[in-house]
Motif scaffolding. Structure first.
Motif, short mmCIF file in Angstrom:
data_model
loop_
_atom_site.label_atom_id
_atom_site.label_comp_id
_atom_site.label_asym_id
_atom_site.label_seq_id
_atom_site.Cartn_x
_atom_site.Cartn_y
_atom_site.Cartn_z
N ASN A 135 -12.79 -5.85 7.00
CA ASN A 135 -11.77 -4.78 7.34
C ASN A 135 -12.30 -3.33 6.99
OD1 ASN A 135 -10.03 -6.43 8.67
ND2 ASN A 135 -9.16 -7.20 6.93
N ASN A 136 -13.37 -2.97 6.23
CA ASN A 136 -14.09 -1.96 6.03
C ASN A 136 -13.01 -1.25 4.99
OD1 ASN A 136 -14.86 -2.31 9.22
ND2 ASN A 136 -16.56 -1.98 7.56
N ARG A 137 -12.40 -1.93 4.12
CA ARG A 137 -11.36 -1.16 3.48
C ARG A 137 -11.17 -1.85 2.01
NH1 ARG A 137 -5.68 -3.62 6.40
NH2 ARG A 137 -5.94 -5.71 5.50
N ILE A 138 -10.54 -0.98 1.27
CA ILE A 138 -10.42 -1.53 -0.16
C ILE A 138 -8.66 -1.71 -0.49
CG2 ILE A 138 -10.43 0.72 -1.20
CD1 ILE A 138 -11.94 -0.70 -3.57
N VAL A 139 -8.17 -2.46 -0.89
CA VAL A 139 -6.78 -2.97 -1.05
C VAL A 139 -6.31 -2.88 -2.57
CG1 VAL A 139 -4.90 -4.47 -0.36
CG2 VAL A 139 -6.87 -4.18 1.06
N GLN A 140 -5.25 -2.57 -2.87
CA GLN A 140 -4.71 -2.57 -4.16
C GLN A 140 -3.27 -3.21 -4.13
OE1 GLN A 140 -5.01 0.27 -7.49
NE2 GLN A 140 -2.78 0.38 -7.17
N ILE A 141 -2.94 -4.51 -4.89
CA ILE A 141 -1.71 -4.81 -5.07
C ILE A 141 -1.37 -4.96 -6.51
CG2 ILE A 141 -1.87 -6.25 -3.02
CD1 ILE A 141 -2.55 -8.44 -4.19
N ASN A 142 0.02 -4.94 -6.71
CA ASN A 142 0.34 -5.02 -7.86
C ASN A 142 0.04 -6.29 -8.80
OD1 ASN A 142 1.15 -2.35 -7.82
ND2 ASN A 142 3.52 -2.59 -7.67
N ASP A 143 0.30 -7.41 -7.98
CA ASP A 143 0.22 -8.74 -8.47
C ASP A 143 0.12 -9.52 -7.31
OD1 ASP A 143 2.91 -9.03 -7.57
OD2 ASP A 143 3.60 -8.20 -9.41
N MET A 144 0.12 -10.81 -7.59
CA MET A 144 -0.05 -12.05 -6.58
C MET A 144 1.00 -12.14 -5.49
SD MET A 144 -3.20 -13.10 -6.53
CE MET A 144 -3.12 -14.91 -5.89
N SER A 145 2.13 -11.37 -5.72
CA SER A 145 3.16 -11.25 -4.84
C SER A 145 2.81 -10.41 -3.57
CB SER A 145 4.61 -10.75 -5.39
OG SER A 145 4.53 -9.33 -5.73
N GLY A 146 1.96 -9.33 -3.88
CA GLY A 146 1.45 -8.53 -2.92
C GLY A 146 2.30 -7.06 -2.87
N ASP A 147 3.16 -7.22 -3.95
CA ASP A 147 4.04 -5.89 -3.94
C ASP A 147 3.10 -4.69 -4.17
OD1 ASP A 147 6.26 -7.16 -3.16
OD2 ASP A 147 6.99 -7.27 -5.72
N GLY A 148 3.24 -3.53 -3.53
CA GLY A 148 2.50 -2.54 -3.98
C GLY A 148 1.15 -2.15 -3.02
N TRP A 149 1.45 -2.86 -1.97
CA TRP A 149 0.04 -2.90 -1.02
C TRP A 149 -0.41 -1.70 -0.76
CZ3 TRP A 149 -3.19 -6.54 1.36
CH2 TRP A 149 -3.70 -6.22 2.57
N LEU A 150 -1.34 -1.34 -0.99
CA LEU A 150 -2.03 0.25 -0.82
C LEU A 150 -3.40 -0.15 -0.32
CD1 LEU A 150 -1.98 3.10 -1.11
CD2 LEU A 150 -2.61 2.82 -3.40
N ALA A 151 -3.84 0.33 1.05
CA ALA A 151 -5.15 -0.09 1.75
C ALA A 151 -5.74 1.38 1.93
CB ALA A 151 -4.94 -0.98 2.71
N LYS A 152 -7.07 1.36 1.76
CA LYS A 152 -7.73 2.82 2.33
C LYS A 152 -9.14 2.21 2.83
CE LYS A 152 -5.43 6.02 0.48
NZ LYS A 152 -5.65 6.92 -0.53
N THR A 153 -9.13 2.77 4.24
CA THR A 153 -10.32 2.22 5.00
C THR A 153 -11.51 3.33 4.54
OG1 THR A 153 -9.89 3.71 6.92
CG2 THR A 153 -8.87 1.36 6.79
N GLY A 154 -12.49 2.99 5.30
CA GLY A 154 -13.62 4.00 4.88
C GLY A 154 -13.44 5.35 5.43
N THR A 155 -12.67 5.44 6.52
CA THR A 155 -12.42 6.89 6.79
C THR A 155 -11.27 7.43 6.13
OG1 THR A 155 -11.02 5.97 8.55
CG2 THR A 155 -13.29 6.62 9.23
N ASP A 156 -10.32 6.77 5.81
CA ASP A 156 -9.24 7.12 4.70
C ASP A 156 -9.99 7.69 3.36
OD1 ASP A 156 -7.36 6.33 6.16
OD2 ASP A 156 -7.26 4.60 5.29
N LEU A 157 -10.94 7.24 3.07
CA LEU A 157 -11.71 7.68 1.71
C LEU A 157 -12.74 8.97 2.10
CD1 LEU A 157 -12.57 4.25 0.28
CD2 LEU A 157 -10.74 5.69 -0.40
N GLY A 158 -13.08 8.98 3.15
CA GLY A 158 -13.83 10.28 3.43
C GLY A 158 -15.14 9.97 4.22
N PHE A 159 -15.53 8.72 4.59
CA PHE A 159 -16.88 8.33 5.11
C PHE A 159 -16.54 8.58 6.55
CE2 PHE A 159 -16.88 5.43 1.34
CZ PHE A 159 -17.93 5.29 1.29
N PRO A 160 -17.64 9.22 7.15
CA PRO A 160 -17.74 9.61 8.43
C PRO A 160 -17.08 8.66 9.62
CG PRO A 160 -19.63 10.48 7.54
CD PRO A 160 -18.97 9.31 6.47
N VAL A 161 -17.57 7.35 9.33
CA VAL A 161 -17.22 6.22 10.18
C VAL A 161 -16.62 5.18 9.28
CG1 VAL A 161 -18.37 4.58 11.81
CG2 VAL A 161 -18.97 7.06 11.67
#
Lengths: 419, 221
Positions: A135-161
């Motif tokens: 999915n070309n992204r990195i994800v953060q969750i608070n715990d195994m409940s999935g709360d706090g889901w935060l995803a950043k794709t390559g372009t979100d992070l600043g990669f050209p593609v």
């Protein structure tokens, strides 16, 4: 006025050079020295709880809560020897940084007024940070409940593609900064530093001159060093650099023409010793080196055809994910001897459609969460399995799963084939 | 003649605005001594009058009971204390005691038409009192009736209510009953809740066995 036709391209070139001179680019000749985010007194707005526990041989546990994070605590406690102080600072659920809690601990003899006890604060637990490669992204969750889901794709992070970013592995340093192994096969391949997912423009801090994609990363928290694994021309390499290394091309750690033909994972223990795992050899699955690259011990051979997907240290024990055919399980080793621990030393079994606790599709990387749990990627792409599994020990205590195959929130596409 | 009359009126008015309150040694047991300003220590006896600037000292297993206007102060053993101020001014009885060392128990009473401004100071704290009963040793405060405003040397403080205890540690804020009770839980869980009729001396004994410590949090900055 005649020269304006030269001026416009010149400005355009300047703009392009400026853009390529950003932190993401390996072709820039000017090195960017990252400033590692270090510890500091947390902002009160992101703190949810502050708890001090005091206990000793001659006293029951005393627990005191504070509404703010103190820098100094004055108090009175019963006199006694070997009194232990443990402070835990919990971050609020809404906090988007990687740290879930901080901790500090010390033991002292309390015999008279005026004793000063210093608690060196460090990270207690982190959030779960997940490399969602396809999915070309990195994800953060608070715990195994999935709360706090935060995803950043390559372009979100600043990669050209977006496809420039293909994270295969993640680790933390002692301050909770994120180190990402980007398996992009072009100039964006390498190990990147990112202080938190709320930031962009990760800084490339380790790569090789052939721009091979990195498939694993591990941080040596004792020596402030980062290790990366990559393949090039059918050979596997381990390189390393200091966290603030400059240049970031890294140094070769060991020569792997001595047994491990495929290197899958790497981890570093609290002494700075390095464990590397691989497979498809008859010599052994795991090797242990000191920080200078001297081989300390090789594990006994477990038979040709087996493979260790990844390794990690938890509570001074070495755990490995085994994945070969229908043999899919987690195994526990003595980190000194690299032999299996006492029975039971393995947990889980393969299932084509895993659902019950202990059933795995195909085990891949351990996630580098610092939360007293083993969190591992279970990925069987053809069967639609893409999930995280969390257990507390080799008995499978506290079995939890999270995620399904897909591209939305709560879904992952880790790998479409073996790595 | 007019000038003389005016002076008499002024003196009368002054005596009305600033009236001395009688302070007496009501009872003594053991070795109790009193020292007037610039004087020498002499044995205290029941009925002795004490004034501003007087020191009172008690020996081991000794105790004195003082009547300071309508209020009563029990000076516990091994205590040295100065009567800094005891005066009625503009309808308020100002009482100030400086506790150098030791412990006192006070019952501050009001009388009709008069307000009480009762202050106890020590090298590390101040207890300001409004119609109450409490024990105080300069660091620890136990209130059995009414309210005491307890402040550290920086003037930071809290109100300590009846049934509560508080403690001043260094320049730290006074700790609450809950905080201290939590600590005392280590030695006697039954002290977590303090009933009104609980023998407070048990808690004070436990407090006396506590050690003051400082915990520094190193955040690596």
């Amino acid at each position: 006025m005649k020269n304006i036709k030269f001026l416009i391209p010149a400005i355009a070139i300047l703009i392009i050079v400026s853009l390529y001179g950003c932190n993401l680019t390996a072709t820039s000749t000017k090195m960017v020295t990252p400033e590692i985010r270090v510890m500091g007194l947390p902002d009160p707005s992101i703190v949810e709880s502050v708890t001090l526990k005091i206990y000793g041989p001659d006293m029951d546990t005393v627990e005191v809560s504070y509404s703010i994070v103190p820098s100094i605590i004055n108090m009175a406690i019963p006199e006694g020897d070997d009194v232990t102080f443990k402070l835990t600072v919990g971050m609020s659920a809404a906090y988007t940084g990687t740290v879930a809690s901080y901790k500090g601990s010390a033991t002292a003899d309390i015999s008279s007024d005026g004793t000063v006890v210093t608690l060196n604060m460090s990270i207690g637990k982190t959030r779960i940070v997940i490399p969602d490669a396809n999915n070309n992204r990195i994800v953060q969750i608070n715990d195994m409940s999935g709360d706090g889901w935060l995803a950043k794709t390559g372009t979100d992070l600043g990669f050209p593609v977006v496809s420039n970013f293909k994270p295969y592995d993640v680790d933390f340093d002692q301050y909770g900064n994120i180190y990402i192994a980007n398996n992009n096969s072009g100039i964006y391949g390498g190990i990147y530093y990112l202080s938190s997912l709320t930031n962009t423009m990760p800084i490339k801090i380790l790569w090789n001159l052939t721009n091979s994609g990195m498939k694993a990363v591990s941080v040596d928290k004792r020596n402030n060093r980062v290790y990366g694994i990559y393949s090039n021309g059918g050979t596997e390499y381990v390189i390393y650099n200091s966290l603030l290394g400059n240049p970031a091309y890294g140094s070769a750690f060991v020569d792997f023409n001595d047994g491990l033909t495929i290197i899958n994972g790497i981890t570093v223990d609290g002494d700075g010793d390095v464990y590397i795992c691989g497979g498809f050899n008859s010599d052994g699955w795991i090797k242990k080196y000191d920080s200078s690259g001297t081989l300390i011990i090789t594990s006994p051979s477990f038979g040709t055809g087996n493979s260790v997907s990844d390794i990690t240290i938890l509570n001074d024990e070495l755990y490995a994910t085994i994945r070969y055919g229908t043999k899919v399980e987690i195994e526990k080793f003595n980190p000194d001897t690299l032999e299996h621990s006492a029975v039971p030393f393995s947990y889980g079994a393969y299932s084509a459609s895993p659902s019950a606790p202990g059933e795995f599709g195909s085990l891949y990387n351990f996630l580098a969460t610092m939360n007293d749990k083993l969190t591992v990627i279970d990925n069987l792409y053809d069967s639609g399995v893409a999930r995280l599994i969390s257990i507390e020990d080799i008995l499978g205590t506290g079995w939890k799963t999270y995620g399904t195959l897909g591209t939305n929130a709560g879904q992952f596409e880790f790998f479409d084939s073996g790595i | 003649m007019k000038k003389y009359i005016f002076t008499v009126i002024l003196l009368a008015l002054t005596s009305f605005l600033f009236a001395d309150i009688t302070a007496l040694v009501k009872d003594v047991s053991g070795k109790v001594e009193i020292m007037a300003p610039g004087g020498r220590w002499k044995k205290a006896t029941a009925g002795m009058k004490i004034e501003e600037g007087y020191f009172i000292s008690t020996g081991f297993r000794s105790e004195a009971v003082l009547e300071l206007g309508p209020s009563q102060v029990v000076v516990k053993q091994l205590t040295r204390m100065e009567l800094e101020e005891l005066i009625e001014k503009e309808g308020t009885v100002n009482t100030s005691l400086n506790l150098r060392v030791g412990k006192i128990k006070a019952e501050v009473r009001t009388t009709a038409g008069l307000r009480q401004n009762f202050r106890l100071t020590s090298p590390v704290s101040t207890a300001a009192v409004r119609g109450t009963s409490f024990e105080y040793d300069g660091v620890n405060l136990t209130v059995t009736e009414g309210t005491v405003v307890f402040t550290n040397i920086l003037g930071q403080g809290r109100s300590v209510q009846a049934g509560e205890i508080s403690k001043i540690l260094g320049a730290g804020l006074p700790q609450s009953s809950e905080e201290i009770s939590a600590l005392l839980a280590s030695t006697n869980p039954s002290t977590l809740t303090i009933p009104q009729d609980f023998d407070i001396s048990n808690i004070l004994d436990a407090l006396n066995n506590l050690a003051n410590i400082t915990i520094i949090l190193n955040w690596g900055e």
